[in-house]
Design a protein around this motif. Structure first.
Motif, PDB file in Angstrom:
ATOM      1  N   GLY A  41      -9.718  -0.792  -6.070  1.00  0.00           N
ATOM      2  CA  GLY A  41      -9.304  -1.187  -4.732  1.00  0.00           C
ATOM      3  C   GLY A  41      -8.173  -0.310  -4.239  1.00  0.00           C
ATOM      4  N   PRO A  42      -7.577  -0.612  -3.084  1.00  0.00           N
ATOM      5  CA  PRO A  42      -6.540   0.247  -2.503  1.00  0.00           C
ATOM      6  C   PRO A  42      -5.203   0.178  -3.216  1.00  0.00           C
ATOM      7  CG  PRO A  42      -6.835  -1.694  -1.157  1.00  0.00           C
ATOM      8  CD  PRO A  42      -7.919  -1.740  -2.191  1.00  0.00           C
ATOM      9  N   ALA A  87       5.528  -1.796 -10.067  1.00  0.00           N
ATOM     10  CA  ALA A  87       4.766  -2.999  -9.768  1.00  0.00           C
ATOM     11  C   ALA A  87       3.326  -2.667  -9.436  1.00  0.00           C
ATOM     12  CB  ALA A  87       5.405  -3.739  -8.581  1.00  0.00           C
ATOM     13  N   ALA A  88       3.089  -1.463  -8.901  1.00  0.00           N
ATOM     14  CA  ALA A  88       1.741  -1.135  -8.461  1.00  0.00           C
ATOM     15  C   ALA A  88       1.599   0.365  -8.291  1.00  0.00           C
ATOM     16  CB  ALA A  88       1.437  -1.829  -7.128  1.00  0.00           C
ATOM     17  N   TYR A 128      -6.106   4.665   1.583  1.00  0.00           N
ATOM     18  CA  TYR A 128      -5.545   5.382   2.732  1.00  0.00           C
ATOM     19  C   TYR A 128      -4.643   4.484   3.573  1.00  0.00           C
ATOM     20  CZ  TYR A 128      -5.273   8.354   6.858  1.00  0.00           C
ATOM     21  OH  TYR A 128      -4.809   9.119   7.898  1.00  0.00           O
ATOM     22  N   ASP A 129      -5.144   3.330   3.992  1.00  0.00           N
ATOM     23  CA  ASP A 129      -4.351   2.441   4.847  1.00  0.00           C
ATOM     24  C   ASP A 129      -3.133   1.897   4.100  1.00  0.00           C
ATOM     25  OD1 ASP A 129      -6.055   2.781   6.986  1.00  0.00           O
ATOM     26  OD2 ASP A 129      -7.314   1.054   6.460  1.00  0.00           O
ATOM     27  N   GLY A 168      -3.996  -4.744   2.566  1.00  0.00           N
ATOM     28  CA  GLY A 168      -5.196  -4.585   1.756  1.00  0.00           C
ATOM     29  C   GLY A 168      -5.220  -5.539   0.585  1.00  0.00           C
ATOM     30  N   VAL A 169      -4.049  -6.005   0.155  1.00  0.00           N
ATOM     31  CA  VAL A 169      -3.956  -6.981  -0.931  1.00  0.00           C
ATOM     32  C   VAL A 169      -2.974  -8.065  -0.468  1.00  0.00           C
ATOM     33  CG1 VAL A 169      -3.629  -7.327  -3.413  1.00  0.00           C
ATOM     34  CG2 VAL A 169      -4.277  -5.083  -2.547  1.00  0.00           C
TER      35      VAL A 169
END
Length: 390
Positions: free
Chosen positions: A79-80, A89-90, A95-96, A352-353
């Motif tokens: 996923g994004p 953390a991530a 893109y977005d 996105g999340v």
């Protein structure tokens, strides 16, 4: 519930993560209470998907640095945005999502405050001191102040004169290349000396001193790369020597002003809000570093693309007015800088999340160059030889 969420209890293709006192199921808004008080995230490997943590670790290897594209494809499968454990953390690669993180002031560049929470002794490293005093590692009003004081010295006249310098240097270096019989080291003979000489002339660094700068500036930049901390000894020595060099050059220009950037930056804001000595030195190192190293790699990457696509090279020769578009495409396909880092001063969510928050003072590894990548068939043939799509 004492461990990561059992995948048999949720949608079979969901990626799940444990964060602090919640368990979150990506693609859903499910939150499950968890007794632990330690905030961390764990990503499962499931249905052939490699964990984001393992993928990011692979990207930091020499092989991953030479050919990151299969790993970018693996990241896109998550996923994004994908959660990580440890300091980050991530990893953000959609893109977005990348656009949001880079534009949102909630997500800050790594600055002295955040670095101090990870490395309390950073002041002991001259290389980090030089970097942290530059606007590249400062947020908010202080960043705006430094940017204003420095960029206002790049007048239209100075930029126009720089264009003339670039043309003169390109002609000179191409003439030298033509004198070679057989193979030639493009990086050594063209890609490095061109931006180095242009920035050196802009700053007012004497031509005979410019070759000395390359290993010094590269050593400082190395601490920003993955695995950089083991390079502190060389970087700190380089930062100390560069600071001494620019201190002497500033002293010379204040006694004997010239039409160069060292002279004008030495007087920047002198009437109302002068640059401190440390800010001035950091600005000069930053201009030289940012001015030549990324350009050197861009030139090398762009040549590799053209060599692998002779039709595109021929079209460029026939239509030189296409050059600006080619440069933009080189930057998109083979960007010299592959990642950056952001941290949050408050709890935040990444587009996105929406069900997964980024906790305060945790970092995100942002991969802008992964946003348009995804084909595992993309490959590189060498340590600095990127290729285009297949």
């Amino acid at each position: 519930m004492s461990g990561p969420l059992n995948l048999s209890e949720v949608h079979p293709k969901a990626i799940t993560a444990r964060y602090g006192d919640t368990v979150q199921q990506f693609g859903h808004s499910t939150r499950v209470a968890h007794p632990t008080l330690t905030p961390y995230i764990h990503v499962h490997q499931y249905y052939g998907r490699v964990s984001a943590a393992a993928t990011l670790q692979a990207l930091h290897t020499e092989e991953g640095r030479r050919n990151p594209y299969p790993h970018y494809a693996a990241l896109h499968a998550t996923g994004p945005v994908a959660p990580l454990t440890g300091h980050y953390a991530a990893v953000v690669h959609g893109y977005d999502a990348v656009s949001r993180v880079l534009r949102d002031p909630t997500f800050r560049v790594l600055d002295a405050e955040q670095l101090g929470s990870q490395l309390p002794t950073w002041h002991e490293h001259p290389s980090l001191t030089v970097l942290m005093n530059s606007m590249m590692f400062i947020n908010g009003e202080q960043h705006a102040r430094l940017r204003r004081l420095i960029t206002r010295e790049f007048t239209a006249r100075r930029v126009a004169a720089l264009a003339e310098t670039v043309t003169r240097q390109v002609d000179h270096l191409l003439d030298r290349l033509a004198e070679h019989d057989g193979e030639v080291d493009f990086i050594k003979e063209f890609a490095f000396p061109l931006p180095s000489n242009v920035i050196g002339e802009l700053l007012g660094v004497p031509a005979e001193d410019r070759p000395w700068f390359q290993p010094h500036v590269s050593a400082i930049g190395a601490v920003l790369d993955a695995g950089g901390p083991d390079k502190f000894a060389v970087a700190d020595k380089a930062a100390t020597e560069l600071s001494a060099y620019f201190t002497d050059l500033v002293r010379q220009r204040r006694a004997d002003p010239r039409d160069d950037l060292v002279t004008v930056l030495s007087a920047a804001g002198a009437d109302d809000d002068p640059l401190s000595h440390e800010e001035l030195l950091s600005a000069l190192v930053l201009v030289f570093n940012a001015g030549f190293e990324t350009t050197t790699h861009l030139l090398g990457n762009g040549l590799e693309v053209l060599l692998r696509h002779p039709d595109a090279a021929r079209r460029l020769r026939e239509q030189p007015d296409l050059a600006p578009s080619y440069v933009e495409e080189f930057l998109r396909l083979e960007a010299p800088a592959q990642l950056t880092t952001r941290w949050t001063a408050m709890d935040a969510e990444i587009d996105g999340v929406p069900s997964w928050p980024v906790p305060r003072c945790w970092c995100c590894s942002v991969r802008p160059t992964a946003t348009r990548r995804g084909s595992p068939t993309r490959t590189r043939s060498g340590p600095s030889a990127p290729t285009t799509r297949t």
